[in-house]
Scaffold this active site. Structure first.
Site, PDB file in Angstrom:
ATOM      1  N   LYS A 288      -3.265  24.655   9.260  1.00 29.85           N
ATOM      2  CA  LYS A 288      -3.953  23.437   9.659  1.00 29.85           C
ATOM      3  C   LYS A 288      -4.274  23.508  11.155  1.00 29.85           C
ATOM      4  O   LYS A 288      -3.403  23.799  11.969  1.00 29.85           O
ATOM      5  CB  LYS A 288      -3.069  22.213   9.363  1.00 29.85           C
ATOM      6  CG  LYS A 288      -3.787  20.890   9.513  1.00 29.85           C
ATOM      7  CD  LYS A 288      -2.962  19.758   8.909  1.00 29.85           C
ATOM      8  CE  LYS A 288      -3.709  18.445   8.993  1.00 29.85           C
ATOM      9  NZ  LYS A 288      -3.001  17.347   8.299  1.00 29.85           N
ATOM     10  N   GLU A 377       3.397   6.942  -3.805  1.00 33.41           N
ATOM     11  CA  GLU A 377       3.607   5.514  -3.580  1.00 33.41           C
ATOM     12  C   GLU A 377       4.364   4.846  -4.728  1.00 33.41           C
ATOM     13  O   GLU A 377       5.221   3.987  -4.500  1.00 33.41           O
ATOM     14  CB  GLU A 377       2.260   4.806  -3.366  1.00 33.41           C
ATOM     15  CG  GLU A 377       1.542   5.206  -2.098  1.00 33.41           C
ATOM     16  CD  GLU A 377       0.735   6.485  -2.224  1.00 33.41           C
ATOM     17  OE1 GLU A 377       0.214   6.960  -1.183  1.00 33.41           O
ATOM     18  OE2 GLU A 377       0.627   7.003  -3.352  1.00 33.41           O
ATOM     19  N   ARG A 405      -1.936   1.656  -5.313  1.00 34.04           N
ATOM     20  CA  ARG A 405      -1.594   2.670  -6.300  1.00 34.04           C
ATOM     21  C   ARG A 405      -0.248   2.373  -6.973  1.00 34.04           C
ATOM     22  O   ARG A 405       0.103   3.008  -7.966  1.00 34.04           O
ATOM     23  CB  ARG A 405      -1.556   4.047  -5.627  1.00 34.04           C
ATOM     24  CG  ARG A 405      -2.754   4.324  -4.753  1.00 34.04           C
ATOM     25  CD  ARG A 405      -2.732   5.708  -4.144  1.00 34.04           C
ATOM     26  NE  ARG A 405      -3.302   6.682  -5.057  1.00 34.04           N
ATOM     27  CZ  ARG A 405      -3.436   7.975  -4.786  1.00 34.04           C
ATOM     28  NH1 ARG A 405      -3.006   8.446  -3.643  1.00 34.04           N
ATOM     29  NH2 ARG A 405      -3.979   8.791  -5.654  1.00 34.04           N
TER      30      ARG A 405
END
Length: 634
Positions: A288, A377, A405
Site C-alpha cells: 500500500k 460490523e 450493515r
C-alpha cells in the site's frame, strides 16, 4: 537527441489505447500513472495509498481483459483511481471527490467501465457472481467477470458468503485477492495470519512456481493432465502448509501468491487464467502506497492524507489551522479512556476503524480492553451483545454509514434483549467528499423505529462526554450517541462529568417570533443564525432536544403551545427523523401550527465539502435565515 522516453499516459484515453502497447512499455506506463496520481492527490486530497498499490494490477487487467464488455469490479472502491484515469476520466480526475465532480468510488452512472458501485467493502464477489450467472443465462459465455478484493475486505462476512455460493456455481469468475496486509489500520484476525503463512512459506512458493510451469506445459495434452497436476499441487499445499487451502475448500482454483508489482508477470498470469473456466482466485502481494516513500512508511496516514508536498511527502497545513477545537472523534477517544479508568467494566470495540474513530487511543493505553474485530460490523454488534450479557459495558464505535450493515443485529441481538450496549456512531450526517456511499444520512430515522433504544446526539463536545458518562451508569440499556465528522466548537471541553436526564431537552435561547427545534451539532448553525436574525429584530427561540428517543414531550408541549411557527432542523434524512417526530407529536396531540422541516431531502446527496452540501440541502446558516424570513412573511 535527449534520450528521454516519449510519454505514454498522455496517449491513453481508454483501455483500447492501452491494449495497443507492447508489454515492455507497460512498466513505463505504470510509472507515469503512479506519478499522475501523486501529482493530483497531493493538491486535491483523496485516497492515495490504496490506489498507488494497485497501479500494476490495474494496467494488467485492462491490458488483458476486454473492458467494459468484461466486467471489472473494484472492492473497496478507493483502490480505483488508476482505473478511473485509464477509462476516460483522466482529464477530469482533478475533480475527484469535489462538489459536482467525479466520485471517489466506482459508480454505475458515471462510466460504462464501472459495472457496480463499491463504496462499502466486501461486496465485489457477490456482485460479480450475479453478473456471471446472468451472462451464463444469456449465453454470453465469453464474458469475463473479475472481482478485485483488498484492503482488508476479505474479513467481511459477505465476501465468504459470496465465495461459498460461487464455488458451486461453476460460473466464469476470477477473484483477485489484493493482499497488502492493511485496510486503513493493520489487518487483524485469523485470515490475516493464514494469508501471511501462505505468503511467507518459501518452500511452498518455490514448488508452487514449478507446478504452475508444469501446468502450462502439460495443458495442451488435455484435461486429464491438468487434473493430475492439480492433485499433486493440492497434496503439496496440504503438506507444506499443514492445512488444506481455504479457497480451494470453496471449490476455487487457487493461484499465487505472486508479486503484484511485476506488471509483465501479471499480464502473463492473467492471460493464462482467462482461458481457465470456472471460479478462480489469484492471490497477489502488493504494498500500500507503493512508489511513494512516505506513503509506504506511514500507510495509515497516507490512506487518505491532507494536501502534501509531492516531492517530500510533508503535509501542508493551512496557515489559519487552529489546534482547537478538536475533532469529535478525538473527544470520544480521550473520553472513553477517562471513563474506562473509572469503570473496569467498560470495553471498546470497532470494526477496522481504530484510527478513524480514535479508539486507537484506548488500544494503546488499555490493549486488553479495546478490540478491532476487522471489517465486520454485524459481528461487532453481536460481539458487543455477548459482552453485555456478562455484565460488561461495551462501547461499540461504528461509522454511521456502516452501522446500516448491522441493522438486524441492533434489533435482534441488542435492543430486543434490552442489553446495555453503548453505540457511538461517528460520521453522522453529511460527511463531505466521500459522498453518497458514506453519508450518515439515515441513522436517526432507522434507529428511532426500534423499541428499547435511546437515541441521542450532542450539540457539542461537552454534551458528547456527558452522554457517554450517562450511558454507562445504572444499566442504562441500549444507548446510542450520534455525532458528526469534523471538529467541535469548544476549546475547553474537558470538564467534570455530570449525568444527563434521559429524554430531557433544553432551551438554548429564548425568543418570541418563531421556534427552532434542533438535534445534534447542526444546532450550532441555529445559534449563529439566531444571532444574525436578532440584529434584524427577529426573535428566535431555540430548543436543543439532545434525545430523539425518548423525545421530551413536556418540552414539545411548551413549544407547540407558545408558537404557531416552528422549524425543525437535523443533519439527517427529512423522512423519519426529528421533523417527522415533531409532526407525529403535533397530530397525536391535536395541535395546529405551521411546521417547516429542514434536513437531508429524499434523494442521495453526492460529494462535496460539508458546508457546500449543507447549503445544497438548505440547512446551513443562510438556509436557516432564509426559511425563518419566508415563514414570517407568510
Amino acid at each position: 537527441m535527449t534520450g528521454e522516453k516519449e510519454e505514454i499516459l498522455s496517449k491513453i484515453e481508454t483501455p483500447s489505447d492501452l491494449r495497443k502497447l507492447q508489454t515492455n512499455e507497460l512498466p513505463q506506463l505504470c510509472d507515469e500513472l503512479r506519478q499522475f496520481i501523486i501529482d493530483i492527490v497531493s493538491t486535491h486530497p483523496g485516497h492515495l495509498g490504496s490506489s498507488l498499490g494497485v497501479v500494476e494490477l490495474t494496467v494488467a487487467l485492462h491490458y488483458i481483459f476486454n473492458t467494459p464488455y468484461d466486467r471489472l469490479i473494484w472492492d473497496v472502491g478507493h483502490q480505483a483511481y488508476a482505473h478511473k484515469i485509464l477509462t476516460g476520466r483522466k482529464d477530469i480526475f482533478y475533480t475527484n471527490r469535489t462538489y459536482k465532480g467525479i466520485s471517489g468510488f466506482p459508480k454505475i452512472s458515471e462510466s460504462e467501465y464501472d459495472p457496480f458501485g463499491t463504496g462499502h467493502s466486501s461486496t465485489s464477489i457477490s456482485a460479480a457472481l450475479g453478473m456471471a450467472v446472468a451472462s451464463k443465462i444469456k449465453d454470453n459465455n465469453d464474458r469475463q467477470h473479475i472481482a478485485v478484493i483488498g484492503d482488508g475486505a476479505m474479513t467481511g462476512g459477505i465476501a465468504f458468503e459470496g465465495l461459498n455460493n460461487a464455488g458451486v456455481s461453476k460460473s466464469n469468475l476470477l477473484v483477485i485477492l489484493n493482499d497488502n496486509r492493511i485496510s486503513i489500520d493493520k489487518n487483524v484476525g485469523a485470515i490475516k495470519e493464514y494469508l501471511a503463512e501462505i505468503t511467507t512459506s518459501r518452500t511452498y512458493n518455490r514448488i508452487k512456481n514449478k507446478i504452475w510451469n508444469i501446468l502450462g506445459r502439460v495443458s495442451k495434452y488435455g484435461p486429464n493432465s491438468q487434473k493430475i497436476v492439480q492433485q499433486i499441487e493440492n497434496a503439496i499445499k496440504s503438506t507444506i502448509l499443514k492445512k488444506s487451502n481455504l479457497f480451494e475448500a470453496f471449490n476455487f482454483r487457487y493461484f499465487g501468491p505472486i508479486d503484484g508489482h511485476d506488471v509483465v508477470k501479471l499480464t502473463k498470469f492473467l492471460k493464462d487464467l482467462k482461458r481457465i473456466p470456472g471460479p478462480k482466485l489469484l492471490h497477489i502481494i502488493t504494498v500500500k502506497g507503493k512508489g511513494f516513500k512516505k506513503a509506504e512508511e506511514n500507510q495509515t496516514y497516507f490512506h487518505a492524507p491532507a494536501t502534501f508536498d509531492k516531492n517530500t511527502g510533508k503535509i501542508i497545513h493551512s496557515h489559519n489551522t487552529k489546534k482547537f477545537p478538536l475533532k469529535y472523534q478525538i473527544v470520544f477517544g480521550e473520553t472513553i479512556v477517562e471513563l474506562a479508568e473509572q469503570n473496569p467494566k467498560i470495553l471498546g470495540i470497532t470494526p477496522a476503524m481504530p484510527t478513524g474513530c480514535s479508539l486507537n487511543i484506548m488500544m494503546k493505553k488499555m490493549p486488553d480492553r479495546a478490540f478491532d474485530v476487522g471489517i465486520a460490523e454485524q459481528h461487532a454488534v453481536t460481539f458487543s451483545a455477548g459482552l453485555a450479557t456478562q455484565g460488561m459495558i461495551p462501547f461499540c464505535n461504528i461509522y454511521s454509514t456502516f452501522m446500516q450493515r448491522a441493522y438486524d443485529q441492533i434489533i435482534h441481538d441488542v435492543a430486543l434483549q434490552n442489553l446495555n450496549v453503548v453505540f457511538c456512531l461517528d460520521r453522522g450526517g453529511l460527511v463531505g467528499e466521500d459522498g453518497a456511499t458514506h453519508h450518515g444520512a439515515f441513522d436517526l430515522a432507522y434507529l428511532r423505529a426500534i423499541p428499547n433504544i435511546i437515541v441521542s446526539s450532542p450539540i457539542n463536545e461537552e454534551y458528547l462526554r456527558n452522554l457517554m458518562f450517562t450511558a454507562q451508569l445504572d444499566n442504562a440499556g441500549t444507548f446510542l450517541i450520534r455525532y458528526p465528522k469534523g471538529k467541535g466548537v469548544l476549546k475547553n471541553w474537558r470538564k467534570p462529568f455530570h449525568k444527563l436526564e434521559v429524554g430531557k431537552g433544553r432551551l438554548v435561547r429564548e425568543g418570541k417570533d418563531i421556534a427552532i427545534i434542533s438535534i445534534g451539532h447542526i444546532g450550532n448553525y441555529v445559534i449563529e443564525a439566531a444571532k444574525l436574525l436578532n440584529n434584524e429584530n427577529i426573535s428566535i427561540a431555540h430548543y436543543d432536544m439532545i434525545f430523539l428517543k425518548p423525545i421530551d414531550e413536556q418540552l414539545l408541549h411548551e413549544i407547540f403551545t407558545k408558537f404557531d411557527k416552528i422549524i425543525t432542523i437535523e443533519d439527517g434524512t427529512i423522512i423519519g427523523g426529528l421533523g417527522s417526530a415533531a409532526l407525529e407529536f403535533m397530530a397525536d396531540n391535536n395541535y395546529s401550527v405551521r411546521v417547516k422541516r429542514l434536513g437531508i431531502p429524499d434523494r442521495f446527496i453526492e460529494q462535496g465539502k460539508q458546508l457546500e452540501l449543507h447549503s445544497e440541502c438548505g440547512f446551513d446558516i443562510d438556509g436557516i435565515i432564509k426559511t425563518v424570513k419566508e415563514m414570517l412573511e407568510k
